[in-house]
Design a protein around this motif. Structure first.
Motif, short mmCIF file in Angstrom:
data_model
loop_
_atom_site.label_atom_id
_atom_site.label_comp_id
_atom_site.label_asym_id
_atom_site.label_seq_id
_atom_site.Cartn_x
_atom_site.Cartn_y
_atom_site.Cartn_z
N ARG A 99 -93.22 -39.93 -42.29
CA ARG A 99 -92.17 -39.14 -42.75
C ARG A 99 -92.21 -37.71 -42.53
N HIS A 100 -93.59 -37.05 -42.88
CA HIS A 100 -93.79 -35.82 -42.81
C HIS A 100 -93.50 -35.10 -41.54
N ALA A 101 -94.14 -35.93 -40.36
CA ALA A 101 -93.77 -35.69 -38.98
C ALA A 101 -92.48 -35.46 -38.60
N GLU A 128 -86.29 -25.62 -45.64
CA GLU A 128 -87.67 -25.54 -45.24
C GLU A 128 -88.67 -25.48 -46.51
N LYS A 129 -88.35 -24.54 -47.34
CA LYS A 129 -89.24 -24.44 -48.46
C LYS A 129 -89.55 -25.61 -49.08
N LEU A 130 -88.34 -26.29 -49.57
CA LEU A 130 -88.41 -27.49 -50.18
C LEU A 130 -89.34 -28.43 -49.60
N ILE A 131 -89.25 -28.55 -48.18
CA ILE A 131 -89.91 -29.82 -47.58
C ILE A 131 -91.43 -29.38 -47.54
N LEU A 132 -91.58 -27.89 -47.19
CA LEU A 132 -93.08 -27.71 -47.28
C LEU A 132 -93.72 -27.66 -48.47
N ALA A 165 -97.81 -27.15 -38.41
CA ALA A 165 -97.63 -28.38 -39.04
C ALA A 165 -97.13 -29.48 -38.23
N GLN A 166 -96.45 -29.54 -37.24
CA GLN A 166 -95.96 -30.51 -36.44
C GLN A 166 -97.07 -31.19 -35.88
N VAL A 167 -98.25 -30.20 -35.05
CA VAL A 167 -99.45 -30.57 -34.64
C VAL A 167 -100.19 -31.44 -35.66
N LEU A 168 -100.28 -31.18 -36.79
CA LEU A 168 -101.32 -31.76 -37.69
C LEU A 168 -100.83 -32.96 -38.14
N GLU A 169 -99.03 -32.89 -38.49
CA GLU A 169 -98.71 -34.16 -39.11
C GLU A 169 -98.60 -35.25 -37.70
#
Length: 254
Positions: free
Chosen positions: A193-195, A101-105, A157-161
């Motif tokens: 991809r982010h979402a 999760e840290k790498l993705i964020l 993050a989910q909502v924003l993406e």
């Protein structure tokens, strides 16, 4: 949570994948947009840059009309996302997060900063360096988000993406210059991809990265008009800098 001060008026496969594979997937999308920025930096095509030349002191900035208005609209959304991930990286949840999760964020933070700086450069070039037509740096209030909470961080993050994907899709039909439409298409692919990445690490199940709540029966993401996106942004209370969107273009016809 503070009430928003923003004024908007609009007319008209799974967890079994390796960490490195998922991160490489995100990196490739980000690099595509870095290359795109080289195309537009310093560009000064004959876009429709009508609208307010210099904001009246004390009055909110208006995003403008034509392609410049849409670029400013996208720039506002990218400023929002970049600031959110800046707060995420500085928060206590990130410090102790699962390594994947840290790498993705971290990657999402890098990408959104790239997007933000790209739009600033692109708009500056499009208006010939007239900074009165470039959306200024916005201020945000994320005090309502607990950056020590995994649910709060990944849920936001989910909502924003998800919103970012639908916003770019909705803006695409309003872009006139083919070059800008190509760039928007590249950026929305990164946002998708982010979402998908956020959904795959946050939501249960192996199919939520393309859940029925965001993908319709035809396999398409939603395309949300700017008015609806901006209303949703206002509702979050995150954006405190007032601006207006009175002159954004209607969808192109034909």
């Amino acid at each position: 949570m503070k009430k928003p001060m923003m004024k908007v008026e609009v007319s008209s496969e799974t967890h079994s994948k390796s960490n490195n594979s998922r991160r490489k997937f995100l990196k490739m999308g980000g690099l595509a947009v870095v290359g795109s920025s080289l195309l537009l930096y310093g560009c000064s095509d004959d876009d429709d840059i009508s609208g307010p030349v210099t904001p009246t002191p004390g009055e909110p900035f208006d995003l403008g009309s034509g392609d410049v208005g849409i670029l400013n609209y996208a720039y506002a959304l990218e400023q929002l996302e970049a600031e959110f991930y800046t707060q995420v990286i500085a928060g206590s949840y990130f410090a102790s997060a699962d390594p994947e999760e840290k790498l993705i964020l971290q990657d999402l933070y890098d990408h959104e900063v790239i997007h933000r700086e790209f739009f600033k450069a692109a708009i500056t070039g499009a208006v010939g360096g007239d900074m009165s037509k470039v959306l200024p740096e916005l201020e945000f209030d994320f005090s309502g988000v607990d950056f020590g909470s995994r649910d709060a961080v990944l849920g936001t993050a989910q909502v924003l993406e998800d919103t970012g994907v639908s916003a770019y899709n909705g803006a695409g039909a309003r872009i006139e210059l083919p070059l800008y439409l190509t760039i928007a298409g590249k950026i929305v692919s990164v946002e998708a991809r982010h979402a998908a990445a956020i959904r795959s690490i946050y939501l249960p199940g192996n199919t939520e990265f393309a859940g029925d709540d965001v993908i319709d029966a035809n396999g398409l993401d939603p395309a949300t008009p700017p008015a609806d996106v901006l209303a949703a942004v206002v509702a979050t209370g995150f954006l405190t800098t007032p601006f207006t969107a009175n002159n954004l273009p209607a969808p192109m016809v034909g």
